[in-house]
Design a protein around this motif. Structure first.
Motif, mmCIF file in Angstrom:
data_model
loop_
_atom_site.group_PDB
_atom_site.id
_atom_site.type_symbol
_atom_site.label_atom_id
_atom_site.label_comp_id
_atom_site.label_asym_id
_atom_site.label_seq_id
_atom_site.Cartn_x
_atom_site.Cartn_y
_atom_site.Cartn_z
ATOM 1 N N ALA A 25 0.652 -1.366 0.069
ATOM 2 C CA ALA A 25 -0.092 -0.226 0.074
ATOM 3 C C ALA A 25 0.764 1.122 -0.014
ATOM 4 C CB ALA A 25 -1.010 0.040 1.277
ATOM 5 N N MET A 26 1.996 1.267 0.566
ATOM 6 C CA MET A 26 2.922 2.367 0.806
ATOM 7 C C MET A 26 3.404 2.765 -0.692
ATOM 8 S SD MET A 26 3.512 4.279 3.265
ATOM 9 C CE MET A 26 2.832 4.441 5.256
ATOM 10 N N ALA A 27 3.822 1.398 -1.338
ATOM 11 C CA ALA A 27 4.249 1.608 -2.561
ATOM 12 C C ALA A 27 3.432 2.380 -3.559
ATOM 13 C CB ALA A 27 4.748 0.287 -3.302
ATOM 14 N N TYR A 74 -3.293 5.595 -0.018
ATOM 15 C CA TYR A 74 -2.630 4.553 1.014
ATOM 16 C C TYR A 74 -4.066 3.789 1.250
ATOM 17 C CZ TYR A 74 -0.851 1.704 4.731
ATOM 18 O OH TYR A 74 -0.431 0.633 5.617
ATOM 19 N N LYS A 75 -4.918 4.400 1.763
ATOM 20 C CA LYS A 75 -6.341 3.707 2.300
ATOM 21 C C LYS A 75 -6.981 2.830 0.987
ATOM 22 C CE LYS A 75 -7.624 6.983 5.598
ATOM 23 N NZ LYS A 75 -8.693 7.948 5.983
ATOM 24 N N LEU A 81 -6.366 -3.964 -2.613
ATOM 25 C CA LEU A 81 -5.925 -5.288 -2.142
ATOM 26 C C LEU A 81 -6.943 -6.143 -1.740
ATOM 27 C CD1 LEU A 81 -2.710 -4.060 -0.395
ATOM 28 C CD2 LEU A 81 -2.767 -5.424 -2.717
ATOM 29 N N ARG A 82 -7.807 -5.862 -0.776
ATOM 30 C CA ARG A 82 -9.003 -6.611 -0.361
ATOM 31 C C ARG A 82 -9.717 -6.980 -1.583
ATOM 32 N NH1 ARG A 82 -10.012 -2.258 4.049
ATOM 33 N NH2 ARG A 82 -8.326 -2.834 5.452
ATOM 34 N N SER A 117 -7.451 2.084 11.169
ATOM 35 C CA SER A 117 -8.810 2.572 11.415
ATOM 36 C C SER A 117 -9.822 1.641 11.961
ATOM 37 C CB SER A 117 -9.273 3.115 10.046
ATOM 38 O OG SER A 117 -9.218 1.800 9.127
ATOM 39 N N ARG A 118 -10.953 1.984 12.002
ATOM 40 C CA ARG A 118 -12.045 1.283 12.478
ATOM 41 C C ARG A 118 -12.071 -0.052 11.424
ATOM 42 N NH1 ARG A 118 -14.153 -0.975 17.104
ATOM 43 N NH2 ARG A 118 -13.472 -2.623 15.880
ATOM 44 N N ARG A 119 -12.306 0.433 10.428
ATOM 45 C CA ARG A 119 -12.353 -0.594 9.103
ATOM 46 C C ARG A 119 -11.584 -1.415 8.977
ATOM 47 N NH1 ARG A 119 -13.596 2.220 3.386
ATOM 48 N NH2 ARG A 119 -11.620 3.115 3.763
#
Length: 221
Positions: A25-27, A74-75, A81-82, A117-119
Motif C-alpha cells: 500500500a505504501m508503494a 494508501y487507504k 488489495l482486499r 482505522s475502525r474499518r
C-alpha cells in the motif's frame, strides 16, 4: 471491578505480521505522487502511528496537500488489495493460543489499541476469527496518534480496570511510550518492526507462549 486486570494489544507487528500489505500500500501511495518509496526498514519504523503522522515522518518535505492525497491513496490501496482477495497478514505464531489462554481467565479482560482505522481493524478481526475477543477496541479514528495515551486511558475507563492492573503488549517504541504515559506496565516483543533493544519495556518476550507468565509477573494473578 478492582479485581479485574486488562491486557492491551497492539495489532500490526505484535498480533499480525502485516508488513507485506503495508509495503504494497505504501508503494502505491508513493507512486501516486511520483515519489521514491523509502527502504523497508524506514517504512516499517512508522508502523503504529496514525497515517497522517506516518506520512509526515516519511516525507517531511512534501506539502500538506500532497501528504493528504497520499493518505487517501494508501487507504484506497488497502481497499484494492482486499477487492483482489489478497491474503491478509497472518497472525504471528502462537498469538491465537495466547489470546485463548488469557480470555479463559475470568479476571482478565482483553483490549486492542491500534493505529489502524475502525474499518481496518474490523477486517483483521473478521479475517482471523477474533470478533468478540476484545472488551475494548481503540482505533486511530477516535484518538490522537500513539504515543498519546488516549487509547489506553479510554480502554481503562471502558473496562473499569485501574492502571496498576493493566499492561500493554507491543513491538514499537510508540507502544511503550504510550503505556508509560498512561501509567501502566509494558511488555515488548522481539518479533516486531522496531529493534527490540529500543523498546525498554518492563518485560520482553521472545514467544507468545511466554505472555501469560509475563502478565502474571507484572500485574499479578
Amino acid at each position: 471491578m478492582s479485581d479485574l486486570r486488562l491486557v492491551i494489544f497492539d495489532v500490526d507487528g505484535t498480533l499480525v505480521d502485516s508488513q507485506a500489505e503495508i509495503m504494497a500500500a505504501m508503494a502505491l501511495a508513493f507512486q501516486s505522487e511520483r515519489l521514491i518509496l523509502p527502504e523497508r526498514k524506514v517504512v516499517l519504523s512508522i508502523v503504529g502511528l496514525s497515517l497522517a503522522e506516518a506520512f509526515q515522518t516519511l516525507c517531511p518535505d512534501v506539502d500538506d496537500g500532497r501528504r493528504a492525497r497520499m493518505v487517501e491513496a494508501y487507504k484506497a490501496a488497502f481497499m484494492s488489495l482486499r477487492t483482489q482477495n489478497q491474503e491478509m497478514g497472518p497472525l504471528f505464531p502462537g498469538a491465537l493460543e495466547a489470546l485463548d489462554v488469557l480470555r479463559a481467565q475470568d479476571h482478565t479482560l482483553l483490549a486492542v489499541a491500534t493505529g489502524k482505522s475502525r474499518r481496518g481493524l474490523d477486517k483483521v478481526l473478521e479475517r482471523h476469527g477474533l470478533k468478540g475477543m476484545f472488551h475494548s477496541e481503540q482505533v486511530a479514528d477516535h484518538h490522537p496518534s500513539k504515543p498519546n495515551p488516549s487509547m489506553i486511558l479510554t480502554a481503562l475507563t471502558e473496562t473499569g480496570v485501574v492502571p496498576q492492573k493493566a499492561v500493554m503488549l507491543g513491538d514499537t517504541t510508540f507502544d511503550m511510550d504510550m503505556a508509560r504515559a498512561a501509567g501502566i506496565k509494558k511488555i515488548g516483543v522481539t518479533w516486531g518492526y522496531h529493534p527490540a533493544a529500543s523498546l525498554q519495556p518492563d518485560a520482553m518476550i521472545d514467544d507468545f507462549a511466554a505472555l501469560a507468565g509475563a502478565v502474571d509477573q507484572l500485574i499479578g494473578f
